[in-house]
Design a protein around this motif. Structure first.
Motif, PDB file in Angstrom:
ATOM      1  N   ASP A 106       1.880   3.807  -6.493  1.00  0.00           N
ATOM      2  CA  ASP A 106       1.371   5.163  -6.663  1.00  0.00           C
ATOM      3  C   ASP A 106       1.939   5.794  -7.933  1.00  0.00           C
ATOM      4  OD1 ASP A 106      -0.147   7.329  -5.978  1.00  0.00           O
ATOM      5  OD2 ASP A 106       0.996   7.886  -4.210  1.00  0.00           O
ATOM      6  N   THR A 109      -6.488  -1.880  -5.135  1.00  0.00           N
ATOM      7  CA  THR A 109      -5.053  -1.695  -4.910  1.00  0.00           C
ATOM      8  C   THR A 109      -4.816  -0.642  -3.841  1.00  0.00           C
ATOM      9  OG1 THR A 109      -4.578  -2.271  -7.210  1.00  0.00           O
ATOM     10  CG2 THR A 109      -2.850  -1.120  -6.004  1.00  0.00           C
ATOM     11  N   TRP A 110      -5.575   0.463  -3.919  1.00  0.00           N
ATOM     12  CA  TRP A 110      -5.393   1.499  -2.905  1.00  0.00           C
ATOM     13  C   TRP A 110      -5.837   1.014  -1.529  1.00  0.00           C
ATOM     14  CZ3 TRP A 110      -2.461   5.197  -1.777  1.00  0.00           C
ATOM     15  CH2 TRP A 110      -2.732   5.989  -0.649  1.00  0.00           C
ATOM     16  N   HIS A 144      -5.340  10.296  -2.484  1.00  0.00           N
ATOM     17  CA  HIS A 144      -4.740   9.244  -3.300  1.00  0.00           C
ATOM     18  C   HIS A 144      -5.738   8.119  -3.596  1.00  0.00           C
ATOM     19  CE1 HIS A 144      -0.648  10.765  -3.532  1.00  0.00           C
ATOM     20  NE2 HIS A 144      -0.851  11.235  -2.309  1.00  0.00           N
ATOM     21  N   PHE A 192      -6.531   6.741  -7.341  1.00  0.00           N
ATOM     22  CA  PHE A 192      -6.561   5.327  -7.717  1.00  0.00           C
ATOM     23  C   PHE A 192      -7.931   4.953  -8.286  1.00  0.00           C
ATOM     24  CE2 PHE A 192      -2.541   5.050  -5.823  1.00  0.00           C
ATOM     25  CZ  PHE A 192      -2.016   3.774  -5.959  1.00  0.00           C
ATOM     26  N   HIS A 223      -8.419   1.453  -9.869  1.00  0.00           N
ATOM     27  CA  HIS A 223      -7.630   0.567  -9.013  1.00  0.00           C
ATOM     28  C   HIS A 223      -7.983   0.771  -7.526  1.00  0.00           C
ATOM     29  CE1 HIS A 223      -5.283  -0.661 -12.420  1.00  0.00           C
ATOM     30  NE2 HIS A 223      -4.851   0.563 -12.647  1.00  0.00           N
ATOM     31  N   GLU A 224      -9.268   0.788  -7.229  1.00  0.00           N
ATOM     32  CA  GLU A 224      -9.704   0.993  -5.850  1.00  0.00           C
ATOM     33  C   GLU A 224      -9.180  -0.079  -4.905  1.00  0.00           C
ATOM     34  OE1 GLU A 224     -13.227   2.491  -8.426  1.00  0.00           O
ATOM     35  OE2 GLU A 224     -11.681   0.930  -8.514  1.00  0.00           O
ATOM     36  N   VAL A 260       0.275   4.291 -11.091  1.00  0.00           N
ATOM     37  CA  VAL A 260      -1.098   4.756 -11.289  1.00  0.00           C
ATOM     38  C   VAL A 260      -1.110   6.211 -11.772  1.00  0.00           C
ATOM     39  CG1 VAL A 260      -3.235   5.370 -10.087  1.00  0.00           C
ATOM     40  CG2 VAL A 260      -2.194   3.135  -9.713  1.00  0.00           C
TER      41      VAL A 260
END
Length: 226
Positions: free
Chosen positions: A94, A151-152, A139, A143, A148-149, A97
Motif C-alpha cells: 500500500d 495486487t490489490w 484502496h 491501486f 495494480h488491480e 503504491v
C-alpha cells in the motif's frame, strides 16, 4: 445470515456460498470458537451440503475454520500473528503504491468521491462492517489508479484475519473518525506530492508495529471474543 442469491437459471454459486460464510466469520457475525452446523447452513442458504463442505474446506485452508473429524467444525480463534502478517504485507504494498501516485501528484478527489461519501455515511451510522467494506473499495480504487488491480485483489482476498481484528479495533471510541480523517489526508498528501507526510501517515495508519500492544488492549476490551 441472509439467504444466498440465485445465479443464472436459479443455480446458486459456490463462490457466493463461500463468500457469505467467510463474511460471517471475518466480520465476527459468528463468534470465534462457535460450532458451525452444516445442516443449519443447508437450510439457511438453500443449497446442498456439497458447496457448504467445499466452502468450509477452503476456509480451513485459510485458517478461518477448524475441522475436527468426528467432533465437528468450529470458527477459528482470532489469530493476531496472521493478522499482523496481513497488515505487514498490506503496509509494504500500500505504501509503495501510494508513494508512486504521490510522486506523480495524481488527482484523486473525483476518482475517490463515491468511496469517501460512503465511508463518511458509515462513520455517521457507526456501521463498522460497511466502513471496512468501503475502505476496501477506497484502496482498491487507489491501486487501480496506479494500474495494480491484481495486487490489490491479492491483498483483499487475504485480509480476513486482519478484518477480524479491525472489526473490534474500530469499536474503540473515536477510531472510526480517526480512520476517516486519515483517508482524507492520504488523498491530500498524494495530490500535493508531500511524500514525507504521506510516509509518516502510512506508518501510523497501518500501525503494524504495535500489534502486540493492540492485541493486549483488544483482549481487555472484548474478552468475550477470546
Amino acid at each position: 445470515m441472509e439467504t444466498v442469491r440465485k445465479g443464472r437459471g436459479g443455480q446458486r454459486s459456490r463462490g457466493e456460498v463461500y463468500r457469505q460464510i467467510k463474511d460471517s466469520i471475518q466480520y465476527l457475525e459468528w463468534m470465534p470458537g462457535s460450532v458451525i452446523h452444516e445442516v443449519e447452513l443447508v437450510e439457511r442458504l438453500g443449497v446442498s451440503r456439497t458447496p457448504i463442505r467445499e466452502a468450509l474446506l477452503h476456509l480451513a485452508s485459510e485458517y478461518l475454520v477448524d475441522i475436527y473429524p468426528q467432533r465437528g467444525t468450529y470458527v477459528s480463534a482470532i489469530n493476531f500473528h496472521l493478522a499482523k502478517e496481513c497488515t505487514y504485507m498490506r503496509h509494504i504494498l500500500d505504501s509503495e503504491v501510494c508513494m508512486e501516485l504521490c510522486r506523480k501528484r495524481v488527482s484523486l478527489q473525483r476518482e475517490l468521491e463515491e468511496q469517501m461519501y460512503l465511508m463518511s455515511f458509515a462513520v455517521k451510522k457507526k456501521d463498522i462492517i460497511k466502513y471496512i467494506q468501503c475502505d476496501n473499495d477506497f484502496h482498491g480504487a487507489v491501486f487501480a489508479q496506479a494500474g495494480h488491480e491484481m495486487t490489490w485483489e491479492i491483498i483483499s482476498n487475504s485480509r480476513a484475519h486482519y478484518n477480524r481484528v479491525l472489526t473490534l479495533d474500530l469499536k474503540r471510541p473515536g477510531a472510526l473518525e480517526q480512520s476517516f480523517e486519515d483517508h482524507k489526508r492520504l488523498i491530500q498528501y498524494m495530490e500535493s506530492g508531500d511524500g514525507v507526510a504521506l510516509a509518516e501517515l502510512m506508518e501510523r495508519h497501518h500501525d503494524y508495529r504495535d500489534m502486540d500492544e493492540r492485541e493486549k488492549e483488544i483482549k481487555e476490551m472484548f474478552p468475550e471474543y477470546f
